[in-house]
Design an enzyme around this catalytic site. Sequence first.
Site, PDB file in Angstrom:
ATOM      1  N   LYS B  91       0.807  -1.222   0.000  1.00 46.52           N
ATOM      2  CA  LYS B  91       0.000   0.000   0.000  1.00 46.52           C
ATOM      3  C   LYS B  91       0.841   1.274   0.000  1.00 46.52           C
ATOM      4  CE  LYS B  91      -4.126  -1.924   0.139  1.00 46.52           C
ATOM      5  NZ  LYS B  91      -5.003  -1.838  -1.052  1.00 46.52           N
ATOM      6  N   GLU B 113      -9.772   5.816   3.258  1.00 49.91           N
ATOM      7  CA  GLU B 113     -10.537   4.722   3.838  1.00 49.91           C
ATOM      8  C   GLU B 113      -9.554   3.597   4.136  1.00 49.91           C
ATOM      9  OE1 GLU B 113      -9.859   4.918   0.728  1.00 49.91           O
ATOM     10  OE2 GLU B 113      -9.291   2.859   0.262  1.00 49.91           O
ATOM     11  N   SER B 380       1.992  -9.829  -0.664  1.00 53.29           N
ATOM     12  CA  SER B 380       1.603  -8.417  -0.654  1.00 53.29           C
ATOM     13  C   SER B 380       1.706  -7.753   0.715  1.00 53.29           C
ATOM     14  CB  SER B 380       0.180  -8.276  -1.184  1.00 53.29           C
ATOM     15  OG  SER B 380      -0.700  -9.123  -0.462  1.00 53.29           O
TER      16      SER B 380
END
Lengths: 269, 398
Positions: B91, B113, B380
């Site tokens: 991210k 969010e 990830s």
Amino acid sequence: MSERIERLFARCREEKRAAFIPYICAGDPRFARSVEIALALEKAGADLLELGIPFSDPLADGIVNQLAAQRALEAGATVSGVLKCVCEIRSTSEIPIVLYTYLNPLLRYGLDVFERDAADAGVDGLLILDLPPEEDPNDSRGNKNENLLRIRLIAPTTPAARIAAIAAAARGFIYYVSREGVTGARDSIAESLKQKLTIIRQHTRLPIAVGFGISNPEQAATVAGVADAVVVGSAIVDLIGKVGDREDLADRVGKFVSPIVSAIRPSRA
Amino acid sequence: MIETLPDAHGHFGVYGGMFVPETLMTALHELAAEYERAKGDPHFQNQLAQLLRDFAGRPTPLYFAERLTKKLGGTKIYLKREDLLHTGAHKINNALGQILLAQRMGKHRIIAETGAGQHGVATATVAARFGCECIIYMGAVDMERQALNVARMQFLGAKVVTVSAGQATLKEAISEAMRDWVTNVRTTHYILGSALGSHPYPMMVRDFQRVIGEETKAQILEREKRLPDLLVACVGGGSNAIGLFHPFLNDANVRMVGVEAGGEGIRSGKHAARFQGGRLGVLQGTKTFLLANEDGQIELTHSVSAGLDYAAVGPEHSYLHEIGRVEYDFATDNEALAGFKLLSETEGIIPALETAHAVAHIAKVAPKMSGDQIIVMNCSGRGDKDVAMAARHLLSSS
């Protein structure tokens, strides 16, 4: 053409006053009550009714309207149920009706079929919050259904060039909507609103309705001084939520809007 | 050819687009225009590359998982170690790109969010790094199951706002962030965390995540002198998957599988596998595959992993599904938990529960492949945030 909307604004022009447009979510608390509320609103002086088709994820709305949609869906509201509700209102009333909703429920129903059925039910206009002109297969210029006007939004952030494009394709009236500015002092709201509406009017002769989170007679009077129509939504929806499914619900909604109507058209008071 | 999508209005075939209220249209157009300018600006690109290297820790290793390879029958398994990045997941790649854009636009109030909390932590981190005010919207259910990340965001100076509406997970957090944006659009940039929502987000987030696939390609060519046979990644909104897949789309011999959350199984109805039970619709700004009922109301989703628990999939994935370039499968909660355990025990790597869905898929398919084939899985995120949740499932039964 939807003559009900055009006739309304012609009459308001003649009477030199702004129109009053209340919003309610259809099916909150249930359809039978929505019909009663609609008729009570008309009796109290509503000129046009904005009727919401509930959607599970109404991202352009505040929490008050989201909770109303949740209540309606929990009570079993469906798209076809809303159209039946319109038919019922139409059986005794000629008040112009604009449906206010989001795209996904209409896609599921089939957008073209929905537009036909809505027009048949007596709906005059359709406002789809998350369907801008660019994505609209039935943009007004190619609108197949002359009986159902596509109402377009303009926001405080909409730049002039885009205002021109939206206004050119708009029909019925323009809905100027904002969640900015609600907290400002009344005079400054009136001033900045006046400026913005002047810009919009350079591009269109259509009437302009203003929705601002207007909740009391004073705000309504302020907006009525510069706009062609005043939309009052969440204040009414909030009341409906608080009162709930009771015999006197429609009555109380009627009483709540009366002073707002008086503020908008002093001559009636 | 595929690599040139979307078109100027954000369409990937019939998917994508800008299905937003007029109140957001101008902000999105401005963002798209600023992003186009930034893309061609060497100063921006250098700044981003430097931050990715010195702050986030790129490039991440492409790690040969030797024991996992042996355990699953010999097909070579490589892990792209995004879990080693600062803040613990891919991210941060996107958060850094977007905070630089916000700086260019002069917007110093940042909102986001978050589902699993990884994007929230990444956003809070970059906001702290650039001295911006930061507000994170998070569903009440997710705050409970990802409590560690809530504390991290608070330490980083972000305000975490609880969202209790609806099912109180990622979808409601996105709606609430969009409402904030509508109200404060002149001062605020919304760092959307996945390849979701209105144009330009699906394209922009993908571009910021493409670094995963670009590095992978160079690393595997250096190591194996050839491209892999299969790429595997989990798909919630789909940003880590599209980041890995995109640079390989024109390499016809590379198969790709995105793994959705199968929850308690497709037949139970409690899942988030949009390509299993979903249909075309519009949600939160984009046209894509989503889970809705007969009346177009969005359905409740379920997954053990908060990051995959969302009713719609990124629009580019819908397109890649339609043209058959990428295959989409799912792993159930139990399979993902088994994957979590498998990777922890065989490689000493505790994956995020999202990532564990990809591990679960590899555990299924690797034994059926041959020993000279190569799989690359996007690892990830790391699983620290999921330790309490996994313990509840994996340790209580023993």
